[in-house]
Design an enzyme around this catalytic site. Structure first.
Site, mmCIF file in Angstrom:
data_model
loop_
_atom_site.group_PDB
_atom_site.id
_atom_site.type_symbol
_atom_site.label_atom_id
_atom_site.label_comp_id
_atom_site.label_asym_id
_atom_site.label_seq_id
_atom_site.Cartn_x
_atom_site.Cartn_y
_atom_site.Cartn_z
ATOM 1 N N ARG A 1 0.826 -1.216 0.000
ATOM 2 C CA ARG A 1 0.000 0.000 0.000
ATOM 3 C C ARG A 1 0.857 1.262 0.000
ATOM 4 O O ARG A 1 0.441 2.297 -0.508
ATOM 5 C CB ARG A 1 -0.913 0.019 1.235
ATOM 6 C CG ARG A 1 -1.918 -1.114 1.270
ATOM 7 C CD ARG A 1 -2.740 -1.053 2.550
ATOM 8 N NE ARG A 1 -3.371 -2.335 2.847
ATOM 9 C CZ ARG A 1 -4.157 -2.554 3.895
ATOM 10 N NH1 ARG A 1 -4.389 -1.574 4.744
ATOM 11 N NH2 ARG A 1 -4.683 -3.750 4.094
ATOM 12 N N GLU B 1 -10.829 -1.253 -5.884
ATOM 13 C CA GLU B 1 -11.342 -0.372 -4.836
ATOM 14 C C GLU B 1 -10.437 0.838 -4.630
ATOM 15 O O GLU B 1 -9.244 0.786 -4.882
ATOM 16 C CB GLU B 1 -11.452 -1.160 -3.520
ATOM 17 C CG GLU B 1 -12.190 -0.402 -2.428
ATOM 18 C CD GLU B 1 -11.774 -0.835 -1.034
ATOM 19 O OE1 GLU B 1 -12.544 -0.587 -0.110
ATOM 20 O OE2 GLU B 1 -10.675 -1.396 -0.872
#
Length: 484
Positions: free
Chosen positions: A101, A172
């Site tokens: 991430r 997403e």
């Protein structure tokens, strides 16, 4: 950079793409974008996320989806298969690890190596970039339902390139929802620009006959986010995505706990998103909704945790969300076992099946709640558009600077952090302090009245202590944080 809400040319996308693919060695495996498009086109319809969502929307049923991800490929596949077969998941995720991430691929690689040595996952998710194209395709090929990428990444471009080429059919996140609640020092200009790349990539896939669904992250910072705030962010991200050519969007909302407010929020999210997309000329966009079960603190007692899960399942179903993201009875203890994850799915599925034929009938209370959410959301969106001089990309950056859009409890220094939400006497989210939100006196008086009613019932003056009490209430078995 000159940030504007304007569709990128294919030349611009392909030029930047060379830089993106060079950021980690697995990027070279997806250089041939036509090969990724061909692979996506060969997928069976049963693995196309958007098609399954639209079918559920048409039938009025709510699909269930877990969160899940571990470090190693075989173990990740086994986990997803278990949740599919034992838990009955209609849709599957690949939740990405924290190192990926943050684009820290070297550390993710060390996590993979240490996980191999120890025989258990030492990462809190699936490091898709490090595993690369072929391993990610193995994930898609070894399950029977559509798979989504769930993460939390401010710069999600390389992750998108690899997972889309690998056959994941839902992606997403967004430049606002995966920045302000997640990062401290990353500018909105950068994340919105980087997410324009992701959305233009998905738009390019669509132009070549491939359907990829997009899902902005709805809950933002958790359970005390007023619906108008999460709605405004979701709708802006939908407009930014639609401009880049995205046609399938699932907009999210995180459970607040009051049934009437949550149902009103789900209904108005669908209505307002369609209204604003049509208003700005984005035709033939397909909107579905996702309801996130309780995103705050959980009871440690598993039986009590199932109570929280079941309330979320009931709310999602009665509100006719297209899908619900499911929590587990291990939320208070960390990463759940596969068995606990499946238990959360089965509990949710039971409620979904029992309540699928029921709805919340129209009432004065429901219509009042819908009306206040619409007024507040339109006020924020119209103010963003005005300050951006007609451009939502410019407007959202300037709007956060001015505090006319403000996410409570967010870590980002680009967020004003002035608003203070608290529950009213019925557990609905109201504003103890509206900060600089662009609300008129009627809206502000409404919130003041609702908070004061709670204060009168509890025999105390409304204050910041109410906010603190509400944050910890669920862990103590309550929704509203009452005094002793």
């Amino acid at each position: 950079m000159d940030l504007v809400n304007k569709k990128w040319s294919v030349d611009k996308l392909m030029s930047i793409r060379k830089e993106v693919l060079a950021t980690w060695h697995t990027g070279k495996d997806v250089e041939d974008i036509e090969e990724g498009i061909k692979y996506q086109k060969a997928l069976p319809k049963s693995k196309i996320f958007a098609l399954k969502l639209l079918e559920a929307k048409e039938k009025g049923i709510t699909l269930v989806q877990p969160r899940a991800g571990v470090a190693l490929v075989n173990e990740h596949i086994a986990l997803l298969q278990y949740l599919q077969n034992e838990g009955g998941a209609d849709l599957l995720p690949s939740t990405i690890d924290s190192y990926t991430r943050q684009n820290r691929y070297e550390e993710a690689q060390k996590g993979i190596e240490e996980s191999i040595k120890s025989g258990r996952s030492l990462l809190n998710g699936f490091p898709a970039v490090n595993h690369g194209l072929e391993n990610c395709r193995r994930v898609v090929e070894n399950v029977n339902v559509p798979v989504q990428v769930r993460h939390g990444t401010p710069d999600a471009r390389l992750l998108a390139e690899i997972t889309l080429a690998a056959g994941f059919t839902d992606y997403e996140g967004g430049g606002i929802s995966y920045n302000i609640p997640y990062a401290k020092n990353v500018s909105l200009e950068k994340t919105i620009y980087d997410w324009q790349y992701v959305d233009r990539l998905i738009g390019f896939y669509y132009e070549n006959g491939v359907i990829i669904n997009r899902e902005p992250f709805g809950p933002l910072t958790g359970t005390l986010v007023p619906p108008c705030i999460s709605h405004a962010v979701a709708i802006v991200e939908a407009i930014l995505a639609a401009e880049q050519g995205v046609h399938y969007l699932t907009l999210g909302y995180g459970q607040c706990g009051n049934l009437i407010q949550d149902v009103a929020a789900l209904q108005t999210l669908q209505e307002l998103s369609e209204e604003y997309l049509q208003k700005f000329g984005y035709e033939n966009r397909h909107i579905t909704t996702v309801f996130h079960q309780w995103m705050g603190g959980f009871p440690q007692d598993e039986a009590k945790a199932f109570g929280v899960i079941s309330w979320g399942a009931a709310t999602a179903t009665l509100g006719k969300a297209t899908k619900v993201i499911v929590k587990t009875p291990h939320e208070a203890m960390g990463i759940p076992t596969k068995e606990a994850n499946a238990q959360g799915l089965k509990a949710t599925k039971q409620l979904v099946n029992m309540l699928k034929d029921q709805t919340i009938p129209s009432s004065k209370e429901l219509e009042e709640e819908k009306e206040i959410i619409k007024k507040e959301t339109r006020a924020i969106l119209d103010a963003i558009l005005k300050i951006g001089e007609g451009d939502f990309a410019k407007g959202i950056v300037r709007g956060f600077e001015a505090g006319i859009i403000d996410i409570p409890f967010a870590p980002s220094r680009y967020n004003a952090g002035k608003i203070l939400p608290a529950r009213d006497n019925n557990g609905a989210i109201r504003l103890l302090d509206a900060g600089d939100l662009p609300f008129d006196k009627e809206i502000l008086d409404y919130h003041k009245k609702k908070i004061q009613q709670r204060g009168d019932a509890e025999g105390r003056e409304p204050s910041f202590q109410m906010v603190i009490d509400d944050i910890y209430a669920i862990g103590k078995g309550m929704l509203v944080g009452r005094p002793n």
